[in-house]
Scaffold this active site. Structure first.
Site, PDB file in Angstrom:
ATOM      1  N   GLU A   1     -70.674  -5.195  26.757  1.00 33.88           N
ATOM      2  CA  GLU A   1     -69.233  -5.534  26.778  1.00 33.88           C
ATOM      3  C   GLU A   1     -68.513  -4.937  25.564  1.00 33.88           C
ATOM      4  O   GLU A   1     -67.684  -5.575  24.928  1.00 33.88           O
ATOM      5  CB  GLU A   1     -69.018  -7.046  26.890  1.00 33.88           C
ATOM      6  CG  GLU A   1     -69.569  -7.571  28.204  1.00 33.88           C
ATOM      7  CD  GLU A   1     -68.778  -8.695  28.835  1.00 33.88           C
ATOM      8  OE1 GLU A   1     -67.602  -8.868  28.509  1.00 33.88           O
ATOM      9  OE2 GLU A   1     -69.363  -9.375  29.689  1.00 33.88           O
TER      10      GLU A   1
HETATM   11  C1  LIG Z   1     -78.600  -5.776  29.689  1.00 34.36           C
HETATM   12  C2  LIG Z   1     -77.361  -4.977  29.883  1.00 34.36           C
HETATM   13  C3  LIG Z   1     -76.436  -5.359  30.849  1.00 34.36           C
HETATM   14  C4  LIG Z   1     -75.291  -4.593  31.067  1.00 34.36           C
HETATM   15  N1  LIG Z   1     -74.422  -4.939  32.080  1.00 34.36           N
HETATM   16  C5  LIG Z   1     -73.413  -4.090  32.408  1.00 34.36           C
HETATM   17  C6  LIG Z   1     -72.612  -4.321  33.578  1.00 34.36           C
HETATM   18  O1  LIG Z   1     -72.772  -5.317  34.282  1.00 34.36           O
HETATM   19  N2  LIG Z   1     -71.670  -3.405  33.901  1.00 34.36           N
HETATM   20  C7  LIG Z   1     -71.449  -2.293  33.139  1.00 34.36           C
HETATM   21  O2  LIG Z   1     -70.571  -1.507  33.481  1.00 34.36           O
HETATM   22  N3  LIG Z   1     -72.175  -2.048  32.015  1.00 34.36           N
HETATM   23  C8  LIG Z   1     -73.158  -2.912  31.647  1.00 34.36           C
HETATM   24  N4  LIG Z   1     -73.926  -2.662  30.528  1.00 34.36           N
HETATM   25  C9  LIG Z   1     -73.666  -1.463  29.743  1.00 34.36           C
HETATM   26  C10 LIG Z   1     -73.098  -1.748  28.363  1.00 34.36           C
HETATM   27  O3  LIG Z   1     -71.774  -2.166  28.471  1.00 34.36           O
HETATM   28  C11 LIG Z   1     -73.269  -0.472  27.521  1.00 34.36           C
HETATM   29  O4  LIG Z   1     -74.632  -0.400  27.187  1.00 34.36           O
HETATM   30  C12 LIG Z   1     -72.422  -0.474  26.269  1.00 34.36           C
HETATM   31  O5  LIG Z   1     -71.068  -0.343  26.612  1.00 34.36           O
HETATM   32  C13 LIG Z   1     -72.802   0.655  25.307  1.00 34.36           C
HETATM   33  O6  LIG Z   1     -72.887   1.881  25.963  1.00 34.36           O
HETATM   34  P1  LIG Z   1     -74.197   2.802  25.771  1.00 34.36           P
HETATM   35  O7  LIG Z   1     -75.374   1.942  26.019  1.00 34.36           O
HETATM   36  O8  LIG Z   1     -74.024   4.002  26.600  1.00 34.36           O
HETATM   37  O9  LIG Z   1     -74.196   3.184  24.236  1.00 34.36           O
HETATM   38  P2  LIG Z   1     -73.396   4.387  23.554  1.00 34.36           P
HETATM   39  O10 LIG Z   1     -71.969   4.336  23.948  1.00 34.36           O
HETATM   40  O11 LIG Z   1     -74.120   5.649  23.762  1.00 34.36           O
HETATM   41  O12 LIG Z   1     -73.496   3.969  22.024  1.00 34.36           O
HETATM   42  C14 LIG Z   1     -74.651   4.230  21.214  1.00 34.36           C
HETATM   43  C15 LIG Z   1     -74.302   3.852  19.771  1.00 34.36           C
HETATM   44  O13 LIG Z   1     -73.214   4.681  19.310  1.00 34.36           O
HETATM   45  C16 LIG Z   1     -72.150   3.873  18.878  1.00 34.36           C
HETATM   46  N5  LIG Z   1     -70.890   4.530  19.214  1.00 34.36           N
HETATM   47  C17 LIG Z   1     -70.505   5.046  20.402  1.00 34.36           C
HETATM   48  N6  LIG Z   1     -69.269   5.532  20.322  1.00 34.36           N
HETATM   49  C18 LIG Z   1     -68.848   5.320  19.063  1.00 34.36           C
HETATM   50  C19 LIG Z   1     -67.643   5.582  18.350  1.00 34.36           C
HETATM   51  N7  LIG Z   1     -66.577   6.144  18.921  1.00 34.36           N
HETATM   52  N8  LIG Z   1     -67.582   5.225  17.059  1.00 34.36           N
HETATM   53  C20 LIG Z   1     -68.618   4.617  16.443  1.00 34.36           C
HETATM   54  N9  LIG Z   1     -69.769   4.337  17.057  1.00 34.36           N
HETATM   55  C21 LIG Z   1     -69.888   4.677  18.354  1.00 34.36           C
HETATM   56  C22 LIG Z   1     -72.317   2.549  19.588  1.00 34.36           C
HETATM   57  O14 LIG Z   1     -71.676   1.486  18.898  1.00 34.36           O
HETATM   58  C23 LIG Z   1     -73.830   2.414  19.623  1.00 34.36           C
HETATM   59  O15 LIG Z   1     -74.287   1.874  18.414  1.00 34.36           O
HETATM   60  C24 LIG Z   1     -75.052  -3.450  30.267  1.00 34.36           C
HETATM   61  C25 LIG Z   1     -75.968  -3.089  29.274  1.00 34.36           C
HETATM   62  C26 LIG Z   1     -77.113  -3.826  29.082  1.00 34.36           C
HETATM   63  C27 LIG Z   1     -78.087  -3.380  28.032  1.00 34.36           C
END
Ligand SMILES: Cc1cc2nc3c(=O)[nH]c(=O)nc-3n(C[C@H](O)[C@H](O)[C@H](O)COP(=O)(O)OP(=O)(O)OC[C@H]3O[C@@H](n4cnc5c(N)ncnc54)[C@H](O)[C@@H]3O)c2cc1C
Length: 580
Positions: free
Chosen positions: A399
């Protein structure tokens, strides 16, 4: 209706905020039904939940439907209860002891239902909301993809017009509840450009699921990929306006973040409860470990953080409710209903982002200290704290990661200043000439004065950063933006505690003052650290450092004794000593 961010520019009268002490008997009963459900029907089945027993989570979700939890935010016109946001948070909080069940509810009752409530047509609402509200159907929210998480707009899922509808192609990642959802809210780019949402039924040809993800925790919660292969979506299933799905996604997430803080509070309190019981039972050196100062310190610090979170959470819920309340009076087919919902769901986006990152970090802190109190046994699955610990890691990620939410908060303040006229710069200038300098001796006066010091310091840091970077702060100096978010959070936390204290009675009142003092001490240290970071990053002159120090004097009191006394209240109550 109060605007977001007011706490930054004006003092909060004592006793004026909504707190758990204000819940009426009926709301307490609703909270009790959620508590009874989790204690009697969910926790006894932990082993099956951990093994992700086929059909179990869907069964629990249906029961939550029977109990009305899935209907909490659905308008009464569509079979819902339309409960106040504070009551919604109470339900979620009470489910906190079992995070997988709690997440299932949040994905269903929040992430899946709210897009429809906020932006659905009366026909869409009539078709889907009654089934989702009753628990007959379950839903999911499909935004993230393999290549796009934080950067959600970089998604690859595409929709193209086709006859009386659209063809949808793409793959969504991390979809909570995917394994048993009947309805998916799917975000895609229409014609490769326009960010648009679609309501996709599980049975539409071309929808398929990936395997369950192998997660560190939340084993009972279903998380799978959802694949859309040239899926035909009838035109009446386009949700909201073409190209404007960001309103749906962001506003749903705002409200979701608020409730994540509620689940964090519930899980954190449960960690405190099991750690307290263990500390009383476990003997070392001929006595319960609860007698040791360093264990009592942990119990007191967990309590302090939870008390701050609780005070901030319910205050925010009531403030948001003021914006939602007038919408209830509008007819279901009012042409501006979605615009009113947009206003209501976005006004407190900053506070929601704050609650999300602060709350999930408090949860993690409590889970981590809970394990430490258990010693080696905390590292085994024989004690519930191990599961709580595993499940307390991911809330800092989903989220919106906590990094992104810190940036969101500061960005929101800039927006409130520009669009809503929040006088951050003017108030900073007005306060600059009268830094608080010293603190009174009496505890309550000391806390109230310190709140003003926090306000001065936060405004000052914001103003200097604004003068240096303006609108580009978020992109050009993330570290500064995040530090300002932390300062804002400490201010809101202490302000919410101080406003709450007059409402506490008896021993809770004594325990509240202790938590207030301890939070003030902790928060002052955070404030000083972040202020120093901001000033150095901006190459501020020595006089700015001196001024900041005058705004942030360290509260002096016997913190060792305060922790000891607060821990005593916790031990007497077998856990969290306030709230309903
Ligand atoms: C158990 C689980 C349930 C989930 N349920 C849902 C769901 O129901 N529906 C849905 O749509 N999604 C869902 N998600 C997805 C979740 O919302 C994403 O994992 C989250 O938004 C982060 O995206 P990412 O994993 O691609 O990480 P990334 O965006 O790749 O981020 C990796 C790291 O880089 C950092 N980062 C990225 N961009 C920036 C920036 N601009 N500045 C500084 N730091 C940055 C982040 O903070 C993080 O530390 C779920 C995830 C999990 C693990």
């Amino acid at each position: 209706m109060q605007r977001s961010g007011q706490f930054l520019v004006q003092s909060t009268p004592a006793g004026s905020t909504f707190t758990p002490e204000d819940f009426d008997a009926e709301t307490r009963m609703i909270g009790k039904s959620a508590e009874d459900f989790v204690r009697h029907e969910v926790l006894p089945r932990l082993e099956e939940i951990e093994q992700a027993k086929e059909g179990l989570m869907r069964e629990l979700d249906r029961k939550m439907g029977e109990l009305g939890f899935t209907a909490a935010e659905v308008p009464t016109h569509y079979g819902g209860l339309d409960l106040p946001k504070t009551t919604v948070a109470l339900i979620v909080e009470k489910l906190g002891p079992e995070p997988a069940t709690c997440l299932t509810l949040q994905a269903h009752a929040g992430l899946a239902i709210l897009p429809l409530v906020l932006e659905g047509t009366p026909e869409q609402k009539a078709r889907y909301l009654p089934k989702l509200a009753s628990g007959e159907w379950c839903g999911s929210f499909c935004l993230s993809e393999t290549g796009s998480g934080s950067d959600a707009l970089a998604m690859k899922t595409r929709a193209v017009p086709d006859g009386d509808g659209y063809r949808l192609t793409g793959e969504k990642m991390w979809v909570t509840n995917a394994g048993f959802a009947d309805l998916f809210t799917v975000f895609a780019k229409l014609n490769g450009e326009q960010f648009t949402a679609f309501l996709v039924e599980r049975t539409f040809p071309g929808v398929s699921l990936g395997r369950e993800e192998r997660k560190i925790g939340l084993h009972g919660s279903s998380t799978r990929r959802v694949v859309f292969e040239n899926v035909f979506v009838p035109k009446e299933n386009l949700l909201g306006e073409v190209g404007k799905a960001h309103y749906i996604a962001l506003n749903t997430l705002n409200l979701g973040r608020y409730k994540m803080a509620a689940s964090a509070l519930g899980t954190g309190k449960y960690a405190l409860e099991v750690a307290t019981r263990y500390a009383k039972d476990r003997h070392q050196f001929g006595q319960p470990i609860a007698n040791f100062g360093l264990i009592r310190q942990k119990l007191a610090e967990m309590t302090t953080q939870l008390f701050a979170l609780e005070s901030m959470l319910y205050r925010t819920g009531a403030l948001m409710q003021e914006w939602f309340e007038p919408i209830h009076a509008l007819p279901p087919d009012h042409p501006e209903l979605h615009l009113r919902y947009r206003e209501a769901a976005s006004e407190y986006a900053g506070e929601c982002a704050m609650l999300k990152f602060f709350g999930t970090e408090v949860q993690y802190f409590c889970a981590d200290e809970g394990v430490q109190i258990h010693g080696g046994y905390g590292y085994t699955e024989d004690f519930p704290i191990a599961k709580i610990f595993r499940e307390s890691r991911v809330p800092r990620i989903y989220e919106g990661t906590n990094e992104i939410n810190r940036l969101n908060l500061t960005q929101h303040l800039i927006r409130q200043m520009q669009r809503a006229g929040l006088p951050l710069i003017e108030e900073s200038r007005a306060r600059e000439s009268r830094p608080i300098d010293t603190l009174p001796d009496k505890s309550l006066e000391m806390l109230a004065t310190l709140v003003e010091g926090f306000r001065q310091a936060t405004l000052y840091a914001f103003r200097l950063a604004w003068e240096a970077y303006g609108d580009h702060l978020r992109e050009q100096r993330q570290e500064v933006a995040a530090a300002i978010a932390d300062m804002t959070t400490m201010l809101y936390g202490l302000d919410s505690i101080v406003a709450r204290l007059p409402k506490l009675q008896g021993t809770a009142s004594d325990a509240g003052l202790l938590a207030g003092l301890l939070f003030a001490r902790y928060a002052t240290q955070v404030m000083r650290d972040r202020a120093d970071l901001v000033l150095n990053a901006l190459n501020a002159p020595a006089e700015s450092h001196r001024l900041m120090e005058r705004m942030l004097p360290l509260p002096r009191f016997n913190a060792v004794e305060a922790r000891n006394q607060l821990a005593q209240f916790v031990l007497m109550r077998d856990g969290y000593p306030y709230g309903v």
